[in-house]
Write an enzyme that holds these catalytic residues in place. Structure first.
Site, PDB file in Angstrom:
ATOM      1  CB  CYS A  62      -0.821   0.127   1.173  1.00  0.00           C
ATOM      2  SG  CYS A  62      -2.195  -1.351   1.473  1.00  0.00           S
ATOM      3  CB  ILE A  63       3.977   1.929   1.838  1.00  0.00           C
ATOM      4  CG1 ILE A  63       3.638   1.236   3.022  1.00  0.00           C
ATOM      5  CG2 ILE A  63       4.649   3.336   2.195  1.00  0.00           C
ATOM      6  CD1 ILE A  63       2.636   1.946   3.914  1.00  0.00           C
TER       7      ILE A  63
END
Length: 358
Positions: A306-307
């Site tokens: 996700c980052i």
């Protein structure tokens, strides 16, 4: 400024409705949840959906899991886990049990299927599907849209739908609520809609689905009340927000905060190496300050899928409001090149990372 009046209007209308008339549909659903007679459907049985499904079964809720991946469904039906930190024995044990939800009606405690025509059976549908980027690094909501399209023909009055996928502010209202109300349902009266982002950190021995606080925002006040009741049965603390948009931005802030700080230490790592300074010594020393500093460590990755994606979700939506946000991946790329060079020069070895989870 553009958003506040819309939010006020939405909630003001909701308050007028709830003040003038009891919402029996809401009350019945909340009571069903409190009695653990509500069937919980989890859509997307990956590293977010499967642990959540097991948490609901742990406290006695009957669950029905949906996934388009037939191989995953078959593994679960055999009592096998495909996620490292989830024991197969847990899957097998829950699959053998049943729950009586009404007089003469018993349903499985844990059951997986790829038959989306059964989506009318659960009282709650929780969507845990991927939200990647397309080739232009723009939000790809195809999984959310396809999932909603598959569920729509089966939706019925008295259900709650929760979106957990990381996304930009407005997705729940513009994509999910819009499609539900096109079918003739009234959100907040017939069907209840919330956004409650996942906060999984797979394999973390200290934090799990039960003790990680759960953020929740509702399309209406009645939606929020049902969402708080649902998640309140399986997590220790539900953090209530004013809207689905606020909850969506909360999730992006959490991950972008990490992306920015990991990018910073990755740049400092390159500078420190050229200066002949051990960056980990510096970070550990800075971390002794009891306030105003959180340690992040350099590594070849950004600590979770996700980052690196989430900044693009926010920057894409921000352009709609005339705001331009930088999403340069150069610090990460630069450190990846450095790690590869050091590995080649030293014939192997390992590197650090920015931390896991979503």
């Amino acid at each position: 400024m553009l958003y506040a009046p819309c939010l006020f209007g939405m909630h003001f209308a909701s308050l007028i409705y709830t003040a003038g008339k009891r919402n029996l549909m809401k009350e019945q659903l909340i009571q069903k949840i409190k009695d653990h007679k509500a069937v919980v459907g989890i859509v997307g049985l990956g590293y977010v959906g499967l642990p959540l499904m097991l948490r609901f079964t742990e406290v006695g809720f009957p669950t029905l899991g949906f996934d388009i991946d037939k191989a995953k469904v078959e593994e679960l039906k055999k009592g096998k886990s495909y996620i490292g930190h989830i024991p197969s024995a847990t899957i097998a044990e829950r699959s053998r049990k049943g729950v009586q939800i009404a007089e003469g009606k018993t349903v499985p405690l844990f059951y997986a299927t790829n038959d989306y025509s059964r989506a009318s059976e659960p009282d709650a549908l929780i969507l845990c599907v991927p939200t990647p980027l397309n080739r232009n690094r723009e939000p790809d909501l195809s999984y959310v849209r396809n999932t909603v399209s598959s569920l729509l023909p089966q939706l019925r009055r008295g259900q709650i739908i929760s979106l957990e996928s990381t996304t930009y502010p407005g997705t729940t209202e513009e994509e999910v609520r819009y499609e539900i109300e096109r079918r003739g349902f009234v959100v907040g009266k017939d069907i209840f809609l919330v956004y409650s982002p996942e906060r999984e950190d797979p394999g973390n021995p200290l934090y799990n689905t039960r003790n990680i606080p759960k953020v929740c925002g509702g399309s209406t006040t009645d939606c929020l009340e049902v969402g708080r009741a649902l998640y309140g049965e399986v997590v220790e603390r539900v953090v209530v927000l004013s809207s689905t948009r606020a909850a969506e931005l909360t999730k992006l802030l959490e991950n972008i905060y990490r992306a920015v700080n990991i990018g910073l230490v990755n740049e400092l790592k390159v500078v420190a190496d050229r200066m002949g300074i051990d960056i980990r010594e510096v970070i550990d020393a800075a971390a002794t300050k009891p306030f105003g500093f959180t340690p992040f460590y350099p590594g070849p990755g950004l600590g979770g899928h996700c980052i690196p994606i989430d900044p693009f979700y926010l920057s894409w939506k921000a352009r709609e409001y005339g705001c331009l946000l930088s999403t340069s991946p150069s610090p990460r790329d630069q450190l990846q090149h450095l790690v590869c060079r050091l590995l080649l020069e030293n014939g192997g070895g390992g590197g650090g990372g920015g931390g896991g989870g979503g």
